[in-house]
Scaffold this motif. Structure first.
Motif, PDB file in Angstrom:
ATOM      1  N   HIS A 153       0.873  -1.175   0.000  1.00 11.42           N
ATOM      2  CA  HIS A 153       0.000   0.000   0.000  1.00 11.42           C
ATOM      3  C   HIS A 153       0.910   1.225   0.000  1.00 11.42           C
ATOM      4  CE1 HIS A 153      -3.119  -2.901   1.136  1.00 11.42           C
ATOM      5  NE2 HIS A 153      -2.309  -3.294   2.118  1.00 11.42           N
ATOM      6  N   ASP A 155       1.993   5.032  -2.247  1.00  9.79           N
ATOM      7  CA  ASP A 155       1.753   6.043  -3.294  1.00  9.79           C
ATOM      8  C   ASP A 155       0.360   5.906  -3.901  1.00  9.79           C
ATOM      9  OD1 ASP A 155       4.333   6.962  -2.901  1.00  9.79           O
ATOM     10  OD2 ASP A 155       5.187   5.768  -4.523  1.00  9.79           O
ATOM     11  N   LYS A 157      -1.276   3.239  -4.334  1.00  8.19           N
ATOM     12  CA  LYS A 157      -1.464   1.951  -4.995  1.00  8.19           C
ATOM     13  C   LYS A 157      -1.658   0.851  -3.957  1.00  8.19           C
ATOM     14  CE  LYS A 157       1.300   3.061  -9.097  1.00  8.19           C
ATOM     15  NZ  LYS A 157       2.444   2.651  -9.958  1.00  8.19           N
ATOM     16  N   HIS A 158      -2.472  -0.141  -4.323  1.00  7.59           N
ATOM     17  CA  HIS A 158      -2.724  -1.288  -3.454  1.00  7.59           C
ATOM     18  C   HIS A 158      -2.607  -2.544  -4.313  1.00  7.59           C
ATOM     19  CE1 HIS A 158      -4.361   1.534  -0.444  1.00  7.59           C
ATOM     20  NE2 HIS A 158      -4.884   2.140  -1.492  1.00  7.59           N
ATOM     21  N   TYR A 159      -1.545  -3.330  -4.081  1.00 10.18           N
ATOM     22  CA  TYR A 159      -1.352  -4.499  -4.942  1.00 10.18           C
ATOM     23  C   TYR A 159      -0.602  -5.608  -4.215  1.00 10.18           C
ATOM     24  CZ  TYR A 159       3.403  -2.660  -5.586  1.00 10.18           C
ATOM     25  OH  TYR A 159       4.682  -2.204  -5.370  1.00 10.18           O
ATOM     26  N   GLU A 189      -4.233  -5.819  -8.430  1.00 14.44           N
ATOM     27  CA  GLU A 189      -4.126  -4.404  -8.071  1.00 14.44           C
ATOM     28  C   GLU A 189      -5.492  -3.738  -8.116  1.00 14.44           C
ATOM     29  OE1 GLU A 189      -1.638  -0.328  -9.200  1.00 14.44           O
ATOM     30  OE2 GLU A 189      -1.131  -2.241 -10.156  1.00 14.44           O
ATOM     31  N   THR A 191      -8.017  -0.622  -8.544  1.00 12.03           N
ATOM     32  CA  THR A 191      -8.019   0.553  -9.411  1.00 12.03           C
ATOM     33  C   THR A 191      -9.234   1.410  -9.085  1.00 12.03           C
ATOM     34  OG1 THR A 191      -9.357  -0.457 -11.162  1.00 12.03           O
ATOM     35  CG2 THR A 191      -6.973  -0.834 -11.247  1.00 12.03           C
ATOM     36  N   TRP A 195     -10.655  -3.611 -10.192  1.00 11.99           N
ATOM     37  CA  TRP A 195      -9.330  -4.177  -9.989  1.00 11.99           C
ATOM     38  C   TRP A 195      -8.839  -4.855 -11.262  1.00 11.99           C
ATOM     39  CZ3 TRP A 195      -8.690  -9.740  -9.512  1.00 11.99           C
ATOM     40  CH2 TRP A 195      -9.880 -10.473  -9.392  1.00 11.99           C
TER      41      TRP A 195
END
Length: 300
Positions: A153, A155, A157-159, A189, A191, A195
């Protein structure tokens, strides 16, 4: 004394940070549930074999509606069943698709070794601290591929990303027999539209001696665009009707996984793979003994 309380404060903040990360991980995983318009895109990219007769697989583009059903929600285990909806609205059909289970700091995985063999491996605890194992199952709930990694987790972003060997996908095993392992790099990821399941795959021929030859590489890019859950009502109704049967199937497979032994499976019996046999049973009167018997006939 001051140093002691400073240490306690640091330990508390670390614990709070870890707990926050744990909850953020869980929220990211569960965010993949719901109703989605999906598009599946696969294309070979690089060819490594020197065989001049090698023919790349054709590009594969397909899509539809997919309902991702939350099956189990425990603090350290989240299970989700994918149900694909195909056909016109008046003639919609439900296809039981893949399943993904997520286990926190899990040490037990089954690594695909080619030719319907999964090797049991116990991961060292210090290697899985803070990680989630994604266990992916085939449409009949038999094993497919598994891998352990940390959710990121950062910047905005979650991936989650991991590389694991897997059997050939269904789009390939009916048309290809020149390779027997797919080495999959999977990235899930979130979005702003839903996702993405981003894949970089290698097509590998693994010999009986254990040698590996990479024939080609493949790009997969599957998008899940969130839509109103009511669009997937047909899948929700189908799951309500068939949930008990597939719970029994999962229970039988779990008893096999709990043995912590390698798994060897037959490719087909009576010219039919396991999923065809299991799909036939799902519309019969529930019988756990039939479920056990059918699965065990495929175990070597």
């Amino acid at each position: 004394m001051k140093t002691f309380f400073t240490l306690l404060s640091l330990l508390f903040l670390h614990s709070l940070s870890s707990q926050t990360k744990f909850e953020e991980d869980r929220q990211a995983i569960k965010a993949m549930c719901g109703c989605y318009e999906v598009q599946f895109n696969f294309s070979e990219t690089f060819q490594h074999t020197k065989d001049s007769l090698y023919t790349p697989s054709p590009n594969k583009i397909s899509g539809g509606l997919e309902w991702v059903q939350l099956v189990e929600d425990k603090p350290e285990k989240i299970a989700m069943q994918h149900l694909l909806i195909v056909g016109l609205k008046e003639q919609q059909q439900i296809v039981k698709h893949w399943r993904q289970d997520w286990l926190y700091q899990n040490q037990d995985i089954f690594v695909y070794d080619g030719d319907n063999h999964w090797e049991y491996v116990e991961l060292p605890y210090d290697e899985v601290i803070g990680q989630w194992t994604q266990k992916v199952y085939q449409v009949d709930d038999s094993p497919r591929y598994e891998g352990s990694a940390s959710w990121a987790h950062v910047d905005g972003k979650h991936y989650w990303e991991d590389t694991a060997p897997a059997p050939l996908p269904r789009r390939e095993f009916s048309i290809r027999d020149d390779y027997n392992v797919t080495l999959r790099t999977n990235r899930h990821e979130l979005t702003d539209f839903g996702w993405v399941h981003d894949q970089d795959n290698k097509k590998i021929l693994k010999t009986e001696e254990g040698n590996e030859v990479v024939l080609a590489e493949e790009k997969g890019y599957n998008t899940y665009t969130k839509v109103d859950d009511n669009k997937c009502k047909a899948a929700q109704d189908w799951w309500s009707k068939h949930n008990d049967y597939w719970a029994g199937v999962r229970e039988e497979w779990q008893s096999i996984f709990d043995n912590k032994e390698d798994i060897f499976m037959e490719k087909s019996i009576d010219d039919k793979p396991l999923f065809m046999h299991m799909f036939e049973l799902q519309d019969q009167a529930y019988d756990d003994q039939k479920i056990k018997k059918q699965i065990k006939t495929f175990l070597k």
